[in-house]
Design a protein around this motif. Structure first.
Motif, PDB file in Angstrom:
ATOM      1  N   ALA A 138       0.905  -1.248  -0.096  1.00 29.59           N
ATOM      2  CA  ALA A 138       0.084   0.086  -0.013  1.00 29.59           C
ATOM      3  C   ALA A 138       0.780   1.298   0.025  1.00 29.59           C
ATOM      4  O   ALA A 138       0.542   2.388  -0.778  1.00 29.59           O
ATOM      5  N   ALA A 140       3.751   1.725  -1.048  1.00 36.88           N
ATOM      6  CA  ALA A 140       4.575   1.631  -2.449  1.00 36.88           C
ATOM      7  C   ALA A 140       3.439   2.298  -3.523  1.00 36.88           C
ATOM      8  O   ALA A 140       4.033   2.413  -4.744  1.00 36.88           O
ATOM      9  N   GLY A 141       2.288   2.446  -3.228  1.00 32.86           N
ATOM     10  CA  GLY A 141       1.476   3.008  -4.198  1.00 32.86           C
ATOM     11  C   GLY A 141       0.739   1.880  -5.152  1.00 32.86           C
ATOM     12  O   GLY A 141       0.274   2.464  -6.324  1.00 32.86           O
ATOM     13  N   ILE A 142       0.967   0.711  -4.932  1.00 31.86           N
ATOM     14  CA  ILE A 142       0.562  -0.143  -5.893  1.00 31.86           C
ATOM     15  C   ILE A 142      -0.899  -0.270  -5.770  1.00 31.86           C
ATOM     16  O   ILE A 142      -1.584  -0.344  -4.645  1.00 31.86           O
TER      17      ILE A 142
END
Lengths: 235, 230
Positions: A138, A140-142
């Motif tokens: 989350a 890491a912006g995935i």
């Protein structure tokens, strides 16, 4: 003697003290730490990035790759560093636990690498690892459809307990110890991963899953708090 | 600072994947969200932005995902017979064809124009299965000579540029530097003196660190004045 009091004085449905922190590894695209008492897991996420070897690339979807490793000083007997049978299995299992929520198909030919390290182990390491990995993904912006939380449910003789530690894992009286690791999606409550080590009846299993689902809600709150805290640091 | 935050209009909220942002039929799911029955649910970690009915999540983190038309700053990593293989900090490989250079180049000596390790600014021309093609077609694009390259989080680029370029214009004017901000998070700064460049770098870093704050342009102006007086 029945197991009517836990060895460390916890309630049967109580986890060890949980702590979570995100952004612990500045060089990674996303990172997190999660701990259950003396079990500590660090996860670092890199990617989406180009996948090598090239033959593993899939033009239709992205790939999630987990790498679990227990550091050599994590337990009292030094363990040989590097991959072994157990860590390979847990890597694969963590991958399967996280995959249902990760939406990386919009990045074809790429890979998201998740590195999970256990610097200190006191049972339930895979659960702590999955919790840390979900946080790091989350962070890491995935894109993810849901958060994932993981917990181990144990059966000491005939008593169900939450979040097994090493002493309980080695419990031998009565029916002995049964250890189940399970992961849930928070919003939908779907089970993404379950493992069983020991013996359990169908009725008890259903109860254990219910207990696990309840506990995962609590873990989710800890994860949520960790992710939302970030802003205060930056301001 | 805390008080100021409370008096100002409501802070934008941080959401995490799977969290309900709003519920009700009136809202439309935008980028980073999905609809599930009545609810709008976040699919990414970031800040909520509501514009009218549309609800979207602005990511705070993540790698640069290239889009057609993005202006980027890249570095040459290899030279082939008809162009340059480049690194633009994206998950895909990118290529800059020799034909893009507006002047004549000896085909046997491509490195004469740009050698491995050189930086350039370019625009993304196309994104295909095999990779990204770049072009020099656009104002101010080409090889970057001298100056300084600064790396910032690609998600902070909109803040550094500001509304219609207000922020970057302010920094340019105050520091007397030429600045190009690539969408991939690389920033090129060129000033007459190294001190000017370092000053511009400091200002850009200030913006990226304070990107949550409301009314940032005024704060940056104040910061620049204070620094100048030192």
């Amino acid at each position: 003697m029945a197991y009517n009091k836990r060895l460390d004085g916890r309630k049967f449905d109580e986890t060890r003290k949980m702590t979570a922190k995100v952004g612990v590894i500045p060089n990674a695209d996303g990172s997190a730490m999660f701990s259950f008492g003396d079990t500590v897991a660090y996860a670092a996420v890199y990617g989406p990035k180009q996948l090598h070897p090239q033959h593993m690339q899939n033009p239709e979807k992205g790939l999630l790759r987990c790498n679990y490793s227990m550091l050599s000083f994590s337990v009292s007997d030094r363990i040989r560093p590097g991959p072994n049978k157990r860590s390979t299995e847990i890597s694969k299992v963590s991958e399967w636990a996280l995959n249902p929520s990760v939406l990386i198909n919009e990045f074809p030919n790429t890979v998201v690498d998740v590195h999970i390290s256990i610097p200190q182990a006191d049972a339930s390491t895979r659960c702590a690892g999955i919790n840390a990995a979900a946080l790091a993904l989350a962070h890491a912006g995935i894109p993810m459809s849901d958060m994932i939380a993981s917990v181990s449910i144990g059966k000491m003789d005939t008593q169900l307990v939450v979040d097994v530690n090493k002493a309980e894992e080695d419990y031998e009286e009565g029916e002995g110890a049964t250890d189940m690791a399970m992961s849930f999606m928070n919003k939908s409550g779907k089970l993404t991963h379950i493992q069983l080590d020991g013996k359990i009846s169908a009725k008890e299993l259903a109860e254990a899953i219910k207990l696990g689902r309840q506990t995962c809600k609590k873990i989710y709150e800890v994860q949520k708090k960790a992710l939302k805290e970030i802003r205060e640091e930056k301001n | 600072m805390m008080q100021e935050k409370e008096t100002k209009k409501e802070e934008r909220e941080i959401v995490i994947p799977g969290e309900t942002i709003v519920s009700g039929e009136d809202y439309l799911p935008g980028e980073g969200t999905r609809r599930e029955k009545e609810e709008i649910i976040a699919e990414r970690y970031g800040l909520v932005e509501q514009s009218g009915k549309l609800v979207k999540v602005i990511p705070l983190s993540g790698v640069f995902i290239p889009r057609r038309g993005n202006v980027i700053i890249g570095q040459v990593i290899d030279i082939s017979f008809n162009g340059w293989m480049t690194d633009i900090n994206a998950p895909y490989s990118s290529f800059l064809p020799l034909m893009e250079v507006p002047r004549f180049i000896d085909k046997n000596n491509i490195s004469e124009f740009m050698d491995i390790g050189d930086f350039f600014s370019a625009k993304i021309f196309s994104i295909k299965q095999k990779g990204i093609d770049l072009t020099f077609d656009g104002k101010g694009l080409g090889k970057l000579e001298d100056g300084m390259i600064v790396f910032i989080n690609p998600n902070k680029v909109p803040r550094v540029i500001g509304k219609e370029g207000s922020m970057i214009k302010l920094i340019k004017d105050e520091t007397n530097c030429k600045i190009t901000v690539g969408q991939n998070g690389l920033v090129w700064i060129k000033g007459e003196k190294v001190e000017d460049e370092l000053f511009a770098k400091k200002a850009i870093m200030f913006v990226t660190e304070k990107s949550f704050v409301n009314g940032l342009t005024e704060k940056v102006q104040k910061f620049l004045q204070e620094e100048k007086e030192k």
